[in-house]
Design a protein around this motif. Structure first.
Motif, PDB file in Angstrom:
ATOM      1  N   UNK A 163       0.824  -1.213   0.000  1.00 23.78           N
ATOM      2  CA  UNK A 163       0.000   0.000   0.000  1.00 23.78           C
ATOM      3  C   UNK A 163       0.867   1.275   0.000  1.00 23.78           C
ATOM      4  N   UNK A 164       1.626   1.494  -1.047  1.00 21.27           N
ATOM      5  CA  UNK A 164       2.564   2.623  -1.088  1.00 21.27           C
ATOM      6  C   UNK A 164       1.921   4.004  -1.092  1.00 21.27           C
ATOM      7  N   UNK A 165       0.613   4.070  -1.379  1.00 23.44           N
ATOM      8  CA  UNK A 165      -0.078   5.373  -1.343  1.00 23.44           C
ATOM      9  C   UNK A 165      -0.917   5.517  -0.079  1.00 23.44           C
ATOM     10  N   UNK A 166      -0.610   4.731   0.948  1.00 24.95           N
ATOM     11  CA  UNK A 166      -1.437   4.670   2.142  1.00 24.95           C
ATOM     12  C   UNK A 166      -1.774   6.064   2.675  1.00 24.95           C
TER      13      UNK A 166
ATOM     14  N   UNK B  19      -6.135   4.092  -7.535  1.00 24.97           N
ATOM     15  CA  UNK B  19      -5.579   4.792  -6.374  1.00 24.97           C
ATOM     16  C   UNK B  19      -5.890   4.020  -5.098  1.00 24.97           C
ATOM     17  N   UNK B  20      -7.116   3.537  -4.964  1.00 27.41           N
ATOM     18  CA  UNK B  20      -7.525   2.794  -3.767  1.00 27.41           C
ATOM     19  C   UNK B  20      -6.775   1.478  -3.625  1.00 27.41           C
ATOM     20  N   UNK B  21      -6.476   0.832  -4.760  1.00 30.69           N
ATOM     21  CA  UNK B  21      -5.727  -0.442  -4.715  1.00 30.69           C
ATOM     22  C   UNK B  21      -4.382  -0.274  -4.018  1.00 30.69           C
ATOM     23  N   UNK B  22      -3.796   0.893  -4.178  1.00 29.95           N
ATOM     24  CA  UNK B  22      -2.493   1.153  -3.568  1.00 29.95           C
ATOM     25  C   UNK B  22      -2.609   1.866  -2.217  1.00 29.95           C
ATOM     26  N   UNK B  23      -3.823   1.939  -1.683  1.00 30.68           N
ATOM     27  CA  UNK B  23      -4.017   2.499  -0.349  1.00 30.68           C
ATOM     28  C   UNK B  23      -4.305   3.980  -0.317  1.00 30.68           C
ATOM     29  N   UNK B  24      -4.356   4.631  -1.485  1.00 30.77           N
ATOM     30  CA  UNK B  24      -4.594   6.064  -1.527  1.00 30.77           C
ATOM     31  C   UNK B  24      -6.068   6.416  -1.390  1.00 30.77           C
TER      32      UNK B  24
END
Length: 260
Positions: A5-8, A28-33
C-alpha cells in the motif's frame, strides 16, 4: 489488495469527471490512496452547424478519419443516434489503446494505432500510409493542438478539421478545489492534459494558493502536459514513458519510494 500500500492515506486528486473517474479512483484505492474526484475538465458536444453537417454528410468521400481520444469517439458517434454509419465510415486511425477500446465497444475496429500515444509519434508512423491528396477527417475539441493537421498537410494530405466538442472547467469544481488546496488536503496532484493544468492554475492564481501547491507531489501523462506544467514553473515528479493513468500512478509510487 496490494500488501505494501505505497499510497497509504495519501489524498490523490483525480481530475476526471464522473463517467471517467471510476477506474482511475479504483487504481488509487488499490495502492491504499484516497481518491479525491474533482473534475478539472469536462466536455460538451457543440450544437450542429453547417460545417459539421457537411463533414458528416460527406463521410464516404474521406480515406481516413482520425479519432484522438475517448471523448472524440463518444461525441462523434453521438451525432448519429440511430443512423447506421458503418457503410459510409472511412478507415479509422486512433491515437491510443484506450481510444481503440472505446471504439471497439461501438462495434468498430481501428486500422491504425501508433506505438506511442502522442501526436508526434502518430504522424511519424501514420504518414507513410497516406498518398498525396488523401482525404482525412479530423474531428476535435475546441482546444486541440493543430500539430496533426498541419503535419499531415505538409505530407500532401487534404485534412478537414471539424470541432465537435467544447472543453471547459465545471463550475462546481472551482470552490471545492480552492478549499482542498487552501487546507492542504491534497498530497498528490495528477494531470491528464494541458487543459487540466491550465484550469487548476486558474484557481491557484485566483486564490493565491502558490505556497500550498509547492507541498504537493505532481504526476502527469504525456510530454505536452509535462511541458505545460513546467511552463507554469511547477516541478514534475512523475511522468512515465507510457502515457496511461496506470503508469502515471506507478511512476508516482516509484518517486515516493525513492524519496523514502
Amino acid at each position: 489488495m496490494i500488501q505494501s500500500l505505497p499510497l497509504l492515506d495519501k489524498k490523490v486528486l483525480v481530475p476526471r469527471g464522473e463517467n471517467q473517474a471510476k477506474s482511475f479512483s479504483e487504481l488509487v484505492e488499490r495502492y491504499g490512496g484516497i481518491p479525491i474526484e474533482i473534475p478539472l475538465i469536462a466536455f460538451r458536444p457543440i450544437e450542429k452547424n453547417q460545417r459539421l453537417h457537411e463533414c458528416l454528410q460527406a463521410l464516404d468521400t474521406y480515406d481516413w478519419i482520425i479519432l484522438t481520444s475517448n471523448v472524440t469517439v463518444e461525441t462523434f458517434f453521438s451525432f448519429f443516434k440511430e443512423e447506421k454509419v458503418d457503410s459510409v465510415l472511412p478507415r479509422i486511425a486512433v491515437i491510443g489503446k484506450k481510444t481503440a477500446e472505446v471504439l471497439n465497444t461501438m462495434g468498430f475496429s481501428p486500422e491504425f494505432v501508433p506505438s506511442a500515444y502522442v501526436a508526434e509519434t502518430f504522424v511519424e508512423e501514420f504518414g507513410p500510409l497516406l498518398s498525396r491528396g488523401s482525404r482525412v477527417l479530423l474531428p476535435k475539441g475546441n482546444l486541440a493542438r493543430e500539430y496533426i493537421s498541419s503535419s499531415l498537410t505538409k505530407l500532401g494530405a487534404q485534412v478537414d478539421e471539424v470541432v465537435i466538442y467544447e472543453t471547459y472547467m465545471p463550475e462546481e469544481s472551482r470552490d471545492r478545489l480552492a478549499a482542498m488546496l487552501a487546507e492542504n488536503k491534497l498530497d498528490i496532484l495528477t494531470f491528464t492534459s494541458p487543459s487540466t493544468v491550465d484550469h487548476l492554475m486558474e484557481i491557484v492564481n485566483e486564490h493565491g494558493l502558490h505556497e500550498q501547491l509547492k507541498k504537493c507531489l505532481i504526476g502527469c501523462i504525456g510530454p505536452v502536459t509535462e511541458k505545460k506544467l513546467r511552463a507554469w514553473g511547477l516541478t514534475v515528479h512523475a511522468s512515465p514513458k507510457e502515457f496511461t493513468v496506470k503508469e502515471m500512478i506507478k511512476s508516482t509510487i516509484a518517486y515516493l519510494e525513492m524519496e523514502e
